[in-house]
Enzyme design. Structure first.
Site, PDB file in Angstrom:
ATOM      1  N   THR A  17       0.817  -1.215   0.000  1.00 28.49           N
ATOM      2  CA  THR A  17       0.000   0.000   0.000  1.00 28.49           C
ATOM      3  C   THR A  17       0.853   1.267   0.000  1.00 28.49           C
ATOM      4  O   THR A  17       0.328   2.372  -0.078  1.00 28.49           O
ATOM      5  CB  THR A  17      -0.939   0.026   1.227  1.00 28.49           C
ATOM      6  OG1 THR A  17      -0.134  -0.078   2.405  1.00 28.49           O
ATOM      7  CG2 THR A  17      -1.925  -1.135   1.191  1.00 28.49           C
ATOM      8  N   LYS A  43      -4.043  -2.893   7.562  1.00 27.61           N
ATOM      9  CA  LYS A  43      -4.816  -2.689   6.337  1.00 27.61           C
ATOM     10  C   LYS A  43      -5.347  -4.001   5.763  1.00 27.61           C
ATOM     11  O   LYS A  43      -5.764  -4.068   4.602  1.00 27.61           O
ATOM     12  CB  LYS A  43      -3.979  -1.946   5.291  1.00 27.61           C
ATOM     13  CG  LYS A  43      -3.670  -0.517   5.734  1.00 27.61           C
ATOM     14  CD  LYS A  43      -3.166   0.361   4.612  1.00 27.61           C
ATOM     15  CE  LYS A  43      -2.944   1.785   5.123  1.00 27.61           C
ATOM     16  NZ  LYS A  43      -2.237   2.629   4.168  1.00 27.61           N
ATOM     17  N   GLU A  98      16.842   0.703   0.314  1.00 31.13           N
ATOM     18  CA  GLU A  98      18.189   1.271   0.413  1.00 31.13           C
ATOM     19  C   GLU A  98      18.294   2.041   1.726  1.00 31.13           C
ATOM     20  O   GLU A  98      17.347   2.693   2.139  1.00 31.13           O
ATOM     21  CB  GLU A  98      18.466   2.223  -0.757  1.00 31.13           C
ATOM     22  CG  GLU A  98      19.844   2.867  -0.640  1.00 31.13           C
ATOM     23  CD  GLU A  98      20.274   3.629  -1.895  1.00 31.13           C
ATOM     24  OE1 GLU A  98      19.448   3.867  -2.770  1.00 31.13           O
ATOM     25  OE2 GLU A  98      21.478   3.978  -1.956  1.00 31.13           O
ATOM     26  N   TYR A 166      20.635  -2.967 -15.926  1.00 29.84           N
ATOM     27  CA  TYR A 166      19.702  -2.634 -17.012  1.00 29.84           C
ATOM     28  C   TYR A 166      20.463  -2.500 -18.309  1.00 29.84           C
ATOM     29  O   TYR A 166      20.022  -2.921 -19.370  1.00 29.84           O
ATOM     30  CB  TYR A 166      18.973  -1.314 -16.746  1.00 29.84           C
ATOM     31  CG  TYR A 166      18.271  -1.246 -15.422  1.00 29.84           C
ATOM     32  CD1 TYR A 166      17.857  -2.415 -14.777  1.00 29.84           C
ATOM     33  CD2 TYR A 166      18.014  -0.031 -14.812  1.00 29.84           C
ATOM     34  CE1 TYR A 166      17.233  -2.352 -13.556  1.00 29.84           C
ATOM     35  CE2 TYR A 166      17.376   0.036 -13.592  1.00 29.84           C
ATOM     36  CZ  TYR A 166      17.000  -1.120 -12.968  1.00 29.84           C
ATOM     37  OH  TYR A 166      16.381  -1.045 -11.762  1.00 29.84           O
ATOM     38  N   GLU A 216      31.793  -4.115  -8.531  1.00 26.65           N
ATOM     39  CA  GLU A 216      32.260  -2.758  -8.276  1.00 26.65           C
ATOM     40  C   GLU A 216      33.243  -2.783  -7.115  1.00 26.65           C
ATOM     41  O   GLU A 216      33.438  -3.814  -6.466  1.00 26.65           O
ATOM     42  CB  GLU A 216      31.091  -1.807  -8.017  1.00 26.65           C
ATOM     43  CG  GLU A 216      30.260  -2.152  -6.790  1.00 26.65           C
ATOM     44  CD  GLU A 216      28.967  -1.334  -6.689  1.00 26.65           C
ATOM     45  OE1 GLU A 216      28.432  -0.904  -7.725  1.00 26.65           O
ATOM     46  OE2 GLU A 216      28.490  -1.153  -5.566  1.00 26.65           O
ATOM     47  N   HIS A 254      26.907   3.724  -3.323  1.00 29.00           N
ATOM     48  CA  HIS A 254      26.488   2.513  -2.628  1.00 29.00           C
ATOM     49  C   HIS A 254      27.243   2.408  -1.299  1.00 29.00           C
ATOM     50  O   HIS A 254      28.441   2.668  -1.240  1.00 29.00           O
ATOM     51  CB  HIS A 254      26.810   1.259  -3.447  1.00 29.00           C
ATOM     52  CG  HIS A 254      25.877   1.052  -4.595  1.00 29.00           C
ATOM     53  ND1 HIS A 254      26.225   0.329  -5.715  1.00 29.00           N
ATOM     54  CD2 HIS A 254      24.608   1.458  -4.807  1.00 29.00           C
ATOM     55  CE1 HIS A 254      25.207   0.306  -6.561  1.00 29.00           C
ATOM     56  NE2 HIS A 254      24.219   0.991  -6.033  1.00 29.00           N
TER      57      HIS A 254
END
Lengths: 299, 383
Positions: A17, A43, A98, A166, A216, A254
């Site tokens: 929600t 909810k 995050e 991506y 990385e 990051h």
């Protein structure tokens, strides 16, 4: 075949929600993912565009038989949400949140290891996972992922970075190369799922014929992957490591991307992977073209 | 976030770790005042976040007010490896019998906490690790279990800490572990941890690095972020809520995603340029974010060209393009932009950029990361 998730995976969204949960949960459903429920305390009984909402993960699992959870809740609530899912019997948890404190992450990781050894956590701070055509959990734009072909060759992708993932998906699509599964393990210091976990699954998966890995700076996950590849991975691989020019001592966006005490440099990681027989691209595009060459050779 | 020594000591004190009586000073007069209150002899210590302060003359012993004046005057404003001393810490000088080393950090490979303890303190731990690796006890602690005084004591025994110091060291290790975990540190280090002739054990230095992700549950950290050493560009970026790190090159960088931003710096470097900054604009990249990012880049006088590297995933190319066109109306840029827009609906996005009526001398579009990097670097190098 695909790794971790497939067309039979039943997913609930913790935080359905909320803004992020709703946006991405509905996108995941539109992609074809079996999104069977949502969880927001207080909810229960409501629905989000036809997806039933429950008060707790336990309620949701009981009613829907869900086996996977997509967690999109704020950092403060994330650790408890992960443990709630594990306790309720969810076996695959994707957490995109995050900004979770590292102390919480370390505690959650070790709690899962001790009390729920069969549970796999992906993330936190990750884009999620997509097995194209079957299941998409997280924030990946499904339309940029090429479907795997029955004959192959198909590529598996594992990455610490969202946008670079991506980009890898997109470049494979441009070249018409199918993807078996694309896993974003996330950029935090204590990821629930490591490169090694994913490489082991890709090596076993008959639908995956080659693997792209995107790493990385920071930590030693790529070096551990290199050791594993040397001993266990027979499928051809290409890789790219971001952060060659990153200054030491700075967290590069990051939480886990930091060179400290001369450790965790991109150069060290590239050297380790190269020594394990992985072809290294000096930029993401090059890693993609190297993979295209590899795939040509497999046909 | 790295703390200064004095902040680290104040942080330690909150968890009961014994530190010397002292205070921080930004002027010579203040230093004298603190010295008088701390009892002579005192040590005057430069507060900079870089190693080797002692060798650079940044740590001095003073026996009276005149000596404090002399040393404080010399140290304030001193340049230590590029760090200018703005504050000094003045504390009562301790009598030292022995020096040890203790730290807690996260071992990312083991995914456990790591205690490092050595009876050889007072020197860089990397040096000890190289010369005498067996002198360092490394103990993994499961975050679920925590650290008991019994386990801490055994680690001290293993590190060959002498019997008279064992109780004191074990107690401080438990306190330091509490500081590390409850205090949300990435690193909590005491070097040296000293044994005084009186038999007391005491933290003579403090190196603390805090986990920025935990800031929301530590309102008391606000005072630390206030003294964080940011350059003007970083300060502006922080005010605008951007993920920005200032560097010293000439190509301003904007990218969406931390990985892509890092990768952009790398590619600029590969084609012979230097990046002026790291800037991750985040997934959305709307007009407001883009305008804020361009303002920060524009503030940097060294920037000769701007490389915007956007990969559209869920954010579509045309939305990003509209954001850039809108942002360019709001910010009067000094340097030209080279943009690489790729991913979802990138062509529509490039079309919008091309038809926006912006001259190519101000905005150039390139289809790939490498070509865009070459163009941006050529502009920055005046070619």
């Amino acid at each position: 075949m695909a790794i971790f998730v497939n067309e039979n995976t039943k997913v609930i969204v913790q935080g359905l929600t909320g803004g992020q949960g709703k946006f991405h949960g509905l996108r995941n459903r539109a992609y074809g993912t079996n999104v069977v429920g949502g969880v927001t305390p207080g909810k229960g009984g409501q629905d989000v565009e036809g997806i039933p909402v429950f008060d707790s993960v336990a309620d949701a699992v009981k009613a829907t038989g869900a086996d996977a959870s997509f967690i999109a809740v704020p950092p403060k609530a994330a650790a408890a949400a992960i443990l709630e899912a594990a306790k309720a019997g969810i076996t695959f948890i994707v957490c995109i949140t995050e900004g979770i404190p590292a102390q919480d992450e370390a505690k959650v990781f070790n709690t899962l290891l001790r009390d729920y050894p069969k549970v796999r956590l992906l993330g936190p701070n990750c884009p999620g996972i997509i097995s194209p055509g079957k299941c998409n959990i997280g924030i990946t734009a499904g339309e940029i992922a090429e479907l795997p072909s029955a004959k192959g060759p198909n590529v598996g992708i594992v990455s610490r970075s969202g946008t670079l993932t991506y980009q890898a998906l997109y470049e494979l699509k441009q070249q018409g190369i199918g993807v078996s599964t694309c896993v974003g393990i996330g950029g935090d210091p204590v990821p629930g799922t490591s490169f090694v976990d994913c490489l082991a699954e890709f090596q076993k998966d008959p639908e995956t014929h080659a693997i792209i890995m995107i790493g990385e700076i920071g930590g030693s996950a790529e070096e551990e992957a290199a050791e594993f590849i040397k001993a266990n991975v027979t499928k051809p691989m290409s890789a790219y490591i971001a952060g060659v020019t990153a200054p030491a001592g700075k967290k590069m966006g990051h939480a886990g991307a930091i060179v400290s005490g001369g450790k965790g440099t991109a150069q060290g990681k590239m050297d380790a992977l190269r020594a394990a027989g992985v072809q290294i691209g000096l930029n993401p595009t090059e890693a993609g073209s190297l993979m295209a060459e590899i795939v040509k050779g497999l046909k | 976030m790295d703390l200064f020594e004095y902040q680290g000591k104040q942080y330690f004190a909150k968890f009961g770790i014994p530190v010397s009586a002292g205070g921080v000073a930004v002027t010579v007069d203040e230093a004298v005042k603190v010295a008088e209150a701390s009892q002579y002899p005192v040590v005057v210590k430069a507060q900079v976040q870089v190693g080797g302060r002692g060798k650079a003359g940044g740590i001095k012993l003073a026996n009276n007010a005149d000596e404090v004046r002399l040393h404080a005057g010399n140290i304030l404003g001193m340049d230590i490896k590029g760090h200018v001393v703005k504050r000094i810490w003045v504390e009562h000088a301790s009598d030292i019998d022995e020096e040890y080393y203790a730290s807690f950090s996260l071992d990312r490979a083991a995914k456990k906490h790591l205690l490092m303890l050595s009876a050889q303190g007072g020197v860089e731990i990397e040096e000890v690790a190289e010369k005498d690796p067996d002198a360092i006890v490394k103990l993994h602690i499961n975050p679920v279990d925590g650290l008991s005084e019994k386990v801490a004591r055994q680690a001290a025994v293993d590190a060959k800490i002498p019997a008279k110091a064992l109780d004191g060291v074990a107690k401080i290790l438990v306190q330091l572990y509490d500081c590390f975990t409850a205090g949300d540190c990435d690193l909590a280090e005491i070097n040296p941890l000293i044994l005084k002739p009186s038999g007391e054990v005491h933290a003579l230095d403090a190196k603390v690095s805090l986990d920025g992700n935990a800031e929301y549950r530590h309102p008391e950290w606000a005072e630390y972020s206030a003294t964080e050493e940011l350059d003007d560009r970083e300060q502006l970026a922080r005010e605008k809520g951007l993920q920005y790190i200032g560097l010293s090159g000439t190509v301003g960088i904007i990218a969406n995603g931390a990985g892509l931003a890092m990768s952009t710096l790398d590619v600029v470097n590969q084609v012979g340029g230097t990046a002026a900054n790291f800037l991750d604009i985040g997934g959305g990249a709307n007009a407001d974010q883009m305008a804020a990012a361009l303002e920060v880049i524009n503030f940097d006088k060294d920037v000769k060209s701007i490389f915007i590297n956007i990969f559209g995933g869920i954010t579509r190319g045309e939305e990003v393009a509209k954001g850039i066109v809108e942002a360019m109306k709001r910010v009067n840029l000094r340097a030209p932009i080279v943009i690489r827009l790729d991913g979802t609906n990138a062509e529509e996005g490039r079309e919008i950029l091309a038809s926006a009526g912006i001259p190519e001398s101000k905005l150039m579009s390139k289809p790939t990361m490498l070509e865009a990097a070459r163009a941006a670097v050529a502009l920055a190098n005046g070619k």
